[in-house]
Write a protein that holds these residues in place. Structure first.
Motif, PDB file in Angstrom:
ATOM      1  N   ASP A  25     -95.985  46.831  14.225  1.00 34.75           N
ATOM      2  CA  ASP A  25     -95.895  45.375  14.084  1.00 34.75           C
ATOM      3  C   ASP A  25     -97.116  44.668  14.679  1.00 34.75           C
ATOM      4  O   ASP A  25     -97.587  43.661  14.139  1.00 34.75           O
ATOM      5  N   VAL A  26     -97.639  45.201  15.778  1.00 33.26           N
ATOM      6  CA  VAL A  26     -98.855  44.617  16.354  1.00 33.26           C
ATOM      7  C   VAL A  26    -100.032  44.801  15.392  1.00 33.26           C
ATOM      8  O   VAL A  26    -100.827  43.878  15.178  1.00 33.26           O
ATOM      9  N   LEU A  27    -100.133  45.976  14.787  1.00 33.65           N
ATOM     10  CA  LEU A  27    -101.193  46.197  13.792  1.00 33.65           C
ATOM     11  C   LEU A  27    -101.086  45.177  12.665  1.00 33.65           C
ATOM     12  O   LEU A  27    -102.084  44.568  12.256  1.00 33.65           O
ATOM     13  N   ALA A  28     -99.873  44.994  12.159  1.00 34.31           N
ATOM     14  CA  ALA A  28     -99.667  44.081  11.041  1.00 34.31           C
ATOM     15  C   ALA A  28     -99.989  42.636  11.432  1.00 34.31           C
ATOM     16  O   ALA A  28    -100.597  41.896  10.655  1.00 34.31           O
ATOM     17  N   GLU A  29     -99.595  42.250  12.622  1.00 33.91           N
ATOM     18  CA  GLU A  29     -99.854  40.882  13.076  1.00 33.91           C
ATOM     19  C   GLU A  29    -101.342  40.582  13.184  1.00 33.91           C
ATOM     20  O   GLU A  29    -101.755  39.424  13.073  1.00 33.91           O
ATOM     21  N   HIS A  30    -102.135  41.622  13.367  1.00 34.89           N
ATOM     22  CA  HIS A  30    -103.589  41.449  13.462  1.00 34.89           C
ATOM     23  C   HIS A  30    -104.300  41.811  12.150  1.00 34.89           C
ATOM     24  O   HIS A  30    -105.527  41.947  12.123  1.00 34.89           O
ATOM     25  N   GLY A  31    -103.521  41.956  11.094  1.00 32.73           N
ATOM     26  CA  GLY A  31    -104.113  42.226   9.784  1.00 32.73           C
ATOM     27  C   GLY A  31    -104.745  43.588   9.649  1.00 32.73           C
ATOM     28  O   GLY A  31    -105.594  43.804   8.778  1.00 32.73           O
ATOM     29  N   LEU A  32    -104.331  44.527  10.487  1.00 31.91           N
ATOM     30  CA  LEU A  32    -104.895  45.878  10.447  1.00 31.91           C
ATOM     31  C   LEU A  32    -104.030  46.752   9.534  1.00 31.91           C
ATOM     32  O   LEU A  32    -103.129  47.471   9.974  1.00 31.91           O
ATOM     33  N   TYR A  33    -104.319  46.673   8.241  1.00 32.85           N
ATOM     34  CA  TYR A  33    -103.571  47.435   7.247  1.00 32.85           C
ATOM     35  C   TYR A  33    -104.411  48.602   6.755  1.00 32.85           C
ATOM     36  O   TYR A  33    -105.516  48.419   6.260  1.00 32.85           O
ATOM     37  N   ALA A  34    -103.865  49.796   6.901  1.00 35.40           N
ATOM     38  CA  ALA A  34    -104.565  51.015   6.497  1.00 35.40           C
ATOM     39  C   ALA A  34    -104.639  51.126   4.985  1.00 35.40           C
ATOM     40  O   ALA A  34    -103.884  50.479   4.248  1.00 35.40           O
ATOM     41  N   ASP A  35    -105.542  51.979   4.512  1.00 37.15           N
ATOM     42  CA  ASP A  35    -105.622  52.265   3.083  1.00 37.15           C
ATOM     43  C   ASP A  35    -104.457  53.141   2.642  1.00 37.15           C
ATOM     44  O   ASP A  35    -104.043  53.093   1.483  1.00 37.15           O
ATOM     45  N   ALA A  36    -103.920  53.928   3.564  1.00 36.49           N
ATOM     46  CA  ALA A  36    -102.756  54.755   3.257  1.00 36.49           C
ATOM     47  C   ALA A  36    -101.949  54.959   4.531  1.00 36.49           C
ATOM     48  O   ALA A  36    -102.505  55.025   5.629  1.00 36.49           O
ATOM     49  N   ALA A  37    -100.634  55.047   4.369  1.00 30.97           N
ATOM     50  CA  ALA A  37     -99.747  55.317   5.501  1.00 30.97           C
ATOM     51  C   ALA A  37     -98.857  56.500   5.153  1.00 30.97           C
ATOM     52  O   ALA A  37     -98.328  56.586   4.037  1.00 30.97           O
ATOM     53  N   TYR A  38     -98.708  57.400   6.111  1.00 30.27           N
ATOM     54  CA  TYR A  38     -97.899  58.606   5.958  1.00 30.27           C
ATOM     55  C   TYR A  38     -96.824  58.609   7.048  1.00 30.27           C
ATOM     56  O   TYR A  38     -97.113  58.280   8.198  1.00 30.27           O
ATOM     57  N   GLY A  39     -95.614  59.003   6.686  1.00 28.66           N
ATOM     58  CA  GLY A  39     -94.577  59.073   7.703  1.00 28.66           C
ATOM     59  C   GLY A  39     -93.602  60.198   7.465  1.00 28.66           C
ATOM     60  O   GLY A  39     -93.343  60.591   6.322  1.00 28.66           O
ATOM     61  N   THR A  40     -93.072  60.724   8.554  1.00 27.62           N
ATOM     62  CA  THR A  40     -91.979  61.680   8.479  1.00 27.62           C
ATOM     63  C   THR A  40     -90.745  61.056   9.096  1.00 27.62           C
ATOM     64  O   THR A  40     -90.816  60.331  10.093  1.00 27.62           O
ATOM     65  N   SER A  41     -89.595  61.334   8.483  1.00 26.63           N
ATOM     66  CA  SER A  41     -88.314  60.886   9.012  1.00 26.63           C
ATOM     67  C   SER A  41     -88.329  59.368   9.224  1.00 26.63           C
ATOM     68  O   SER A  41     -88.713  58.620   8.326  1.00 26.63           O
ATOM     69  N   ALA A  42     -87.931  58.898  10.406  1.00 28.28           N
ATOM     70  CA  ALA A  42     -87.935  57.454  10.659  1.00 28.28           C
ATOM     71  C   ALA A  42     -89.336  56.868  10.503  1.00 28.28           C
ATOM     72  O   ALA A  42     -89.495  55.697  10.158  1.00 28.28           O
ATOM     73  N   GLY A  43     -90.359  57.683  10.730  1.00 25.58           N
ATOM     74  CA  GLY A  43     -91.728  57.223  10.552  1.00 25.58           C
ATOM     75  C   GLY A  43     -92.018  56.838   9.113  1.00 25.58           C
ATOM     76  O   GLY A  43     -92.835  55.955   8.840  1.00 25.58           O
ATOM     77  N   ALA A  44     -91.333  57.473   8.151  1.00 21.14           N
ATOM     78  CA  ALA A  44     -91.508  57.122   6.744  1.00 21.14           C
ATOM     79  C   ALA A  44     -90.938  55.739   6.460  1.00 21.14           C
ATOM     80  O   ALA A  44     -91.513  54.958   5.693  1.00 21.14           O
ATOM     81  N   LEU A  45     -89.800  55.428   7.069  1.00 23.22           N
ATOM     82  CA  LEU A  45     -89.215  54.104   6.889  1.00 23.22           C
ATOM     83  C   LEU A  45     -90.096  53.024   7.517  1.00 23.22           C
ATOM     84  O   LEU A  45     -90.263  51.936   6.949  1.00 23.22           O
ATOM     85  N   ILE A  46     -90.652  53.324   8.676  1.00 21.04           N
ATOM     86  CA  ILE A  46     -91.551  52.368   9.329  1.00 21.04           C
ATOM     87  C   ILE A  46     -92.784  52.137   8.464  1.00 21.04           C
ATOM     88  O   ILE A  46     -93.263  51.008   8.322  1.00 21.04           O
ATOM     89  N   ALA A  47     -93.309  53.207   7.864  1.00 20.54           N
ATOM     90  CA  ALA A  47     -94.470  53.079   6.980  1.00 20.54           C
ATOM     91  C   ALA A  47     -94.158  52.142   5.816  1.00 20.54           C
ATOM     92  O   ALA A  47     -95.010  51.350   5.390  1.00 20.54           O
TER      93      ALA A  47
END
Length: 287
Positions: A25-47
């Motif tokens: 959420d801090v990344l998003a609030e500062h406009g830091l959006y990656a070109d790709a996001a990878y997640g496993t398990s709960a990390g996938a939902l967060i992605a």
């Protein structure tokens, strides 16, 4: 900041992922959006919530789901299904606010859900453009001890993404991302002890998934595999190749945490840690 491509890798860990959601959420609030996001398990939902620009949504869901009869389904588990109703979370569930699915599927940040192929004991990376993306999310989030059968992803039996790669950076590394940012839900230096898997759990998995012998064998060795993987992550971080955000202390959160105060505290702690490292991250991404 330069236009160099970067990937965000998010570890799961059940309710411990509240920490990662605070970081994201801090990344998003500062406009830091990656070109790709990878997640496993709960990390996938967060992605997914990160890519959809839904700041704070995951934390809201986490605090409501663990006490919701729509999410925890003991009777369904008893009669052969999954204890947790993951489709309720990410596909039309009655959450406090719906996900911005259009942004998630079409926005700047590409998405990969990572689960485990039970037949081969290999990682199964599914992109958001794949028709099997939602089944792959359900598979990635399905904790092995809380399900009695796999989720089929395009005909492939799959479950929890955290067995072959708890921190799924390999695909990003192989595909030439210049910068890789990793969010872990274990503090730096943490390793599984050799005796971490209990005999009773081994017996449950061996019986429940006997038709997938490679997975049963892999289950017995997946924790030493994680230790080797985190050795590599820490080495690459020291050398400046990766940028890793760790909890600076162990998280006081259970795998399936019922106390909202604990998950909220982990979320706020993730925000605090990421805020303290924000300038360093921006510098890393800029060079």
């Amino acid at each position: 900041m330069s236009e160099k491509k970067w990937a965000l890798i998010i570890q799961g860990g059940g309710s411990r992922a509240a920490f990662a959601s605070g970081v994201v959420d801090v990344l998003a609030e500062h406009g830091l959006y990656a070109d790709a996001a990878y997640g496993t398990s709960a990390g996938a939902l967060i992605a997914c919530n990160y890519a959809s620009h839904d700041i704070g949504r995951y934390e809201e869901i986490l605090e409501t789901s663990m006490t919701s009869i729509r999410f925890l389904k003991p009777l369904r588990f008893l009669f052969g299904g999954s204890l947790m109703n993951f489709p309720w979370l990410f596909k039309g569930g009655k959450t406090k606010r719906p996900m911005n699915e259009k942004e998630m599927m079409e926005g700047k940040t590409d998405l990969y859900s990572v689960s485990t192929n039970l037949a081969a004991f290999t990682s199964l990376y599914i992109n958001r453009s794949d028709e099997n993306f939602y089944p792959s999310l359900e598979a990635s989030c399905s904790l092995t001890l809380f399900v009695k059968k796999p989720v089929f992803v395009g005909g492939v039996p799959a479950l929890d993404g955290g067995y072959v790669e708890r921190i799924p950076f390999q695909h990003a590394l192989d595909n030439g991302f210049e910068k890789i940012v990793i969010i872990t839900t274990r503090n730096e230096g943490w390793r599984f002890p050799e005796e971490a898997i209990h005999e009773k759990d081994e017996k449950k998995v061996a019986k429940r998934f006997k038709q997938y012998p490679k997975f049963v064998e892999g289950y017995m060795t997946n924790r030493p595999l994680y230790n080797k993987q985190i050795d590599f992550v820490e080495k690459m971080t020291r050398e400046g190749r990766f940028f890793t955000v760790y909890p600076e202390k162990p998280l006081d959160v259970g795998l399936v945490e019922m106390k909202k105060a604990k998950t909220h505290a982990a979320y706020e702690y993730g925000r605090e840690v990421m805020t303290s490292h924000l300038d360093s991250l921006i510098d890393y991404l800029s060079h």
